[in-house]
Design an enzyme around this catalytic site. Structure first.
Site, mmCIF file in Angstrom:
data_model
loop_
_atom_site.group_PDB
_atom_site.id
_atom_site.type_symbol
_atom_site.label_atom_id
_atom_site.label_comp_id
_atom_site.label_asym_id
_atom_site.label_seq_id
_atom_site.Cartn_x
_atom_site.Cartn_y
_atom_site.Cartn_z
ATOM 1 N N ASN A 8 0.875 -1.164 0.000
ATOM 2 C CA ASN A 8 0.000 0.000 0.000
ATOM 3 C C ASN A 8 0.920 1.223 0.000
ATOM 4 O O ASN A 8 1.431 1.625 1.042
ATOM 5 C CB ASN A 8 -0.894 -0.035 1.243
ATOM 6 N N ARG A 63 -2.524 -1.982 -3.591
ATOM 7 C CA ARG A 63 -3.720 -1.169 -3.428
ATOM 8 C C ARG A 63 -3.633 0.004 -4.404
ATOM 9 O O ARG A 63 -2.634 0.729 -4.432
ATOM 10 C CB ARG A 63 -3.792 -0.645 -2.002
ATOM 11 N N HIS A 152 -12.948 2.892 -0.482
ATOM 12 C CA HIS A 152 -12.945 1.923 0.634
ATOM 13 C C HIS A 152 -13.565 0.599 0.196
ATOM 14 O O HIS A 152 -14.082 -0.153 1.027
ATOM 15 C CB HIS A 152 -13.759 2.444 1.836
ATOM 16 N N ARG A 213 -11.606 15.726 6.686
ATOM 17 C CA ARG A 213 -12.405 16.072 5.498
ATOM 18 C C ARG A 213 -13.835 16.422 5.897
ATOM 19 O O ARG A 213 -14.406 15.806 6.798
ATOM 20 C CB ARG A 213 -12.446 14.885 4.522
ATOM 21 N N GLU A 355 -7.989 -4.823 5.225
ATOM 22 C CA GLU A 355 -7.865 -4.541 3.795
ATOM 23 C C GLU A 355 -6.715 -5.313 3.165
ATOM 24 O O GLU A 355 -6.805 -5.755 2.023
ATOM 25 C CB GLU A 355 -7.719 -3.026 3.584
#
Ligand code: AMP
Length: 370
Positions: A8, A63, A152, A213, A355
């Site tokens: 990742n 990823r 996601h 965010r 993940e």
């Protein structure tokens, strides 16, 4: 040949995990790439390769944040795929370049090892046209690739599948609202194993309130800041992506701090907590309406897995919808678990996301079919 290396790659960090079958046999995080740590991603990956035992490496799973409307499944990286991911950089200028660098370096340093790209957007390619479209001029949207993609995806896929397994139900007959509440946050309505709609849109900025965010805002705020406030586009981008959300409301992006301050009566932290949780609740209600029947609501990621107060507040008062949280079960810690009362119409679950494991699993499916 049973080992899968999962990478990742961020702009200044590389997270890695090495799987042998389902078992993790090595993992690490290389940080400050280019800013005091390894000089560049080449050096970072060389570091990983000397730390990890890559004998019997079957593939590398990467990823990749944005797969645009081209990639709906994990994909073996060829020159053509690499070029297609590069073409998507304008849609994900913060993420895709680092992901591409990781792929490029891994291909060079591990010649002959298959490289597989796992896209955050792929799981959401099943969203129907109405969930993908923004209600703007279709010719403008089409020209600039403006649509809802969702992110996601690996987490929502993994967590919704594990929810069905935990409840001992077939995935294809299970409707789940998954709430990935981490530093980034998104909700997803998963109908029978497929994403029906999710809260992040063209970018990971839309939807829930996040660590830094804003999530949903009136777009007029942007025009106003530009025209009246005189802010530049990059400043507004920075404001909404890095100085908003919990950070903007309370000056801290860590929910643990927000909770501690709220407990001590801090008004800004209380407001941040309320805006965060009520936004989640609004999405749960909306997604329940869109799904028609909800079998489970599942919390995951840093906040979702660890914060009992957030879980309680997000679902408080939803008893008329058959959604309730048992206080003792909610307060208990553990792995995959049900926290709704016995006999509740909707199961409320906590499922730790993984993940990297999902990326390894999907990488294996690509190897098996090529
Ligand atoms: P993630 O992006 O999934 O790694 O989630 C990271 C976020 O989880 C952190 O920024 C914290 O806000 C939050 N977090 C982690 N542990 C806790 C906890 N015990 N209670 C509340 N929030 C937590």
């Amino acid at each position: 040949m049973s080992r899968i290396l999962v990478l990742n790659c961020g702009s200044s960090s590389v997270k890695w995990r090495l799987f042998d079958g389902p078992d993790t046999v090595g993992k690490g995080l290389v940080e400050r790439v280019g800013t005091g740590g390894p000089a560049d991603h080449d050096a970072a990956l060389s570091e990983i390769m000397s730390a990890a035992d890559l004998s019997g490496l079957a593939a590398v799973g990467h990823r990749v944040v944005h797969g645009g409307d081209r990639f709906s499944a994990p994909t073996l990286v060829t020159d053509e795929v690499f070029a297609a991911v590069r073409d998507l950089v304008p849609l994900a200028p913060l993420h895709n370049p680092a992901n591409l660098t990781g792929i490029e370096v891994a291909r060079r340093l591990l010649p002959g090892v298959p490289q597989v790209a796992i896209f955050d957007t792929a799981f959401h390619r099943t969203m129907p046209a109405w969930a993908r479209a923004y209600a703007i001029d279709t010719s403008v949207a089409g020209k600039w690739g403006i649509q809802r993609y969702g992110f996601h995806g690996t987490s929502h896929a993994y967590v919704s599948r594990r929810t069905a397994a935990l409840l001992d139900r077939p995935v294809e007959h299970t409707n789940v609202i998954t709430l990935h509440l981490g530093n980034g946050a998104s909700a997803c309505a998963v109908a029978g194993g497929h994403s029906l709609i999710t809260s992040m849109g063209m970018s990971p900025l839309e939807g829930l309130v996040m660590g830094t965010r804003s999530g949903d805002i009136d777009p007029t705020i942007i025009f106003h800041l530009r025209r009246v406030g005189g802010l530049g586009v990059d400043e507004i981008d920075d404001l909404l992506n890095r100085r908003s959300g919990l950070m903007g409301l309370a000056g801290d992006n860590d929910m643990r701090e927000i909770e501690a301050r709220r407990d001590a009566g801090d008004e800004a932290a209380t407001l941040a907590f309320d805006v965060y949780c009520q936004r989640v609740k609004g999405y749960v209600g909306a997604y329940a309406a869109l799904l028609g029947r909800v079998d489970a609501v599942t919390f995951t990621a840093g906040v979702g897995e660890n914060s009992a107060p957030v879980r309680e507040a997000c679902l408080a008062g939803l008893d008329p919808f058959g959604i309730a949280v048992d206080p003792d079960r909610n307060a208990a810690r553990g792995g995959e678990r049900v926290i709704s009362p016995d006999g509740a119409r909707v199961a409320v679950c906590v499922i730790p996301t993984d993940e990297e494991l999902e990326i390894a699993t999907q990488t294996r499916t690509v190897l098996a079919t090529t």
